[in-house]
Design an enzyme around this catalytic site. Sequence first.
Site, short mmCIF file in Angstrom:
data_model
loop_
_atom_site.label_atom_id
_atom_site.label_comp_id
_atom_site.label_asym_id
_atom_site.label_seq_id
_atom_site.Cartn_x
_atom_site.Cartn_y
_atom_site.Cartn_z
N SER A 13 -25.25 -3.07 53.35
CA SER A 13 -23.92 -2.59 52.99
C SER A 13 -22.93 -2.79 54.13
CB SER A 13 -23.97 -1.11 52.63
OG SER A 13 -22.66 -0.65 52.38
N LYS A 59 -30.12 1.37 48.07
CA LYS A 59 -28.82 0.66 48.12
C LYS A 59 -28.09 0.83 46.79
CE LYS A 59 -25.47 -1.99 49.52
NZ LYS A 59 -24.78 -2.55 48.45
N HIS A 99 -26.59 4.16 46.84
CA HIS A 99 -25.44 4.06 47.76
C HIS A 99 -24.22 3.56 46.99
CE1 HIS A 99 -22.75 1.50 50.15
NE2 HIS A 99 -22.99 2.30 51.18
N ASN A 100 -24.42 2.51 46.21
CA ASN A 100 -23.30 1.94 45.47
C ASN A 100 -22.81 2.90 44.39
OD1 ASN A 100 -23.81 -0.24 47.09
ND2 ASN A 100 -23.52 -1.74 45.46
N GLU A 125 -20.73 5.25 46.08
CA GLU A 125 -19.51 4.47 46.42
C GLU A 125 -18.55 4.40 45.21
OE1 GLU A 125 -20.28 0.46 48.17
OE2 GLU A 125 -19.13 -0.29 46.47
C1 6PG Z 1 -21.52 -2.61 50.05
C2 6PG Z 1 -20.87 -2.85 48.71
C3 6PG Z 1 -21.21 -4.22 48.26
C4 6PG Z 1 -20.29 -4.72 47.17
C5 6PG Z 1 -20.60 -4.10 45.86
C6 6PG Z 1 -19.37 -3.91 45.03
O1 6PG Z 1 -22.26 -1.65 50.15
O2 6PG Z 1 -21.24 -3.39 50.96
O3 6PG Z 1 -21.35 -1.92 47.79
O4 6PG Z 1 -22.56 -4.23 47.98
O5 6PG Z 1 -18.99 -4.56 47.50
O6 6PG Z 1 -21.46 -5.01 45.25
O7 6PG Z 1 -19.82 -3.66 43.78
P1 6PG Z 1 -18.94 -3.86 42.51
O8 6PG Z 1 -18.49 -5.31 42.49
O9 6PG Z 1 -19.83 -3.52 41.40
O10 6PG Z 1 -17.77 -2.96 42.69
#
Ligand code: 6PG
Length: 638
Positions: free
Chosen positions: A298, A353, A356-357, A360
Amino acid sequence: MSKGIVYIIYGVSGSGKTTIGKKLAKDLDIPFFDADDFHPESNIKKMSDGFPLDDTDREPWLQKIANEIKVWNTKNGAVLACSALKIKYRKTLGSIDEKYIKWIFLEGSYDMISKRMQARKNHFFKKEMLVSQFETLEGPEKGIVITVDKSSDEIVNEIKSKLDTNRSQLGLIGLGVMGKSLAKNLLSKNFTLSVYNRQVDDYEVDIAKKFVKEQPDNHMVLGFDNLKSFVDSIEQPRTIILMVNAGKPVDVVIEALVPFLSKDDCVVDGGNSHYKSTLERSDRLIDKGIHFLGAGISGGEEGALKGPSIMPGGSKKAYNRSGNFLEAIAARDKANNPCCEYIGPEGSGHYVKMVHNGIEYAEMQLLAETYHVLRFYAKKNPDQIAAIFNIWRNNGLDSYLLEITADILLKKEGDDFLIDKVLDKAGQKGTGGWSTNAALEVGMPLSTISESVMARNISGIKSKRVEASEKYQLKTYSISSNDTIFIENLEKAFRTASVINHHIGFELIKEASNEYNWELNLSKIARIWTNGCIIRSDLMEQIWKLFLNDNDTSLLLLPDIIITVKSDIHSLTETVAAGLTSGFSLPVFSAAANYFLAYTSAQSSANIIQAQRDYFGAHTYQRVDTSLDEYFHTNWKH
Ligand code: 6PG
């Protein structure tokens, strides 16, 4: 061979370190040293008094040798024989400048080594000692591995043939935005690197070669568009990091790669792969003797370049092979420890991860909703909202996402704020939805996260929204009271919703850990998320410390959290009420409030659901006034 290289031969006693080391040193015409000759007086005394050394005794000894290695590096190099059975011993030995060290592991099974020892003349073979050496041995995680089932001349020749090339320490496949940044990061840490990118006419042409040309230190990097030559250019056992798009491309690359790999090589998938795919790939590769790590990474482009947060999952063996590279390029936490640690087995790294997303997604949506009510309910301009966010950042609410949102709001295009020109449709690549599915699979609530996915989905049906808004012509209302109080409330609401969202994410990780026997450590995961990643924040700094003493707890049940949430929960419910009644959609704020009220209700409304199920489907129900082992069915008709 390079001048000044120190060749460290390591392995259990009886593997032949001294014999091989002396022969190799003679052939290379450099001095040979035995690590045992560097013990301080205190260690020698302890050993001669019949006491075994512990790690505290070993640390100054290994440090002393590390200093010697630095000196040998400045001369012609040397060969060192040192058992170095644990990874931390090897870390200390390489702590001054790992770049000029070549590691050579002498490998043999217990049976092989014990036979060798018993065959030695005048050698008293102690079985317990060898057993304990094998128990202590970790790795090998680095360097070349030579099996000692042959004569010493053959072993030395094999070592020389493996060393006698200009091989890179590791390889990386896929020079997209993230791959390039990660490759540059590896080079900045002084690793020698081979990079590969596919050749696609008119589309991806000479990408690897161009990348090499662009690098200031280009003697450290080799570029390939031929997979076999790429693989051959990497030191064995190899570490190869895949930075290709998640999904089918990962399988395509693995399939093409496998015929050229050897036993004990390790493939690291650094993309956002689904954890179940990671498990399947790992099983497929281990049948061929190849290790696999699913490493969630990430931090976006900047993180990959300057230090991402890395979540590697898979076998311990795989981590021992490749973890040192990942730790070297990871962000550092406040205590300067790498934001990368072994997460757990199977697909757990990619699972973590994924969550995490999910967190996010919900944090982003909370900020979007916060902006929206400040802009259209409290009637603030983007620059005023940025100023409010910057005040919050100094009030213990700092986070990467809050910081970048404030930046976004200040961006202008001519006289206009750029944010006003961005279409209100949010894309997604799937990890938020995967988290939602994963929660459904283990029966966990994921309210804030699933609602943030749905918010993106609703944003996607723009033309329907426009049509509906025209047909309904609903009014929105702006603030009629003191906006200072509203903004203070909103700050508390945001803080509280964010805590609830983190609680929800960690609860899912905890449940998955129990369900799949992964033994995940919540504090460790939160620590890895304190820097480098997208959800790094003041809150995460608090969370990893709170989890330190109790891995089996729930965030919302920790005394410190109870105090703040209890005092701020009304701000959350009031903000939601004010927003909804004024005509603003607040899906994740509402989800957080609803989750919290349900989570803290001893008596829920589900008795009605269960009675309804029993009414139409005879699904039975339990009673509050009998044992929970008993199930009842009633004919509810009057
Ligand atoms: C990270 C982000 C990265 C990416 C995501 C965005 O942790 O660096 O999460 O993995 O920006 O894939 O996901 P979406 O395109 O689904 O918003």
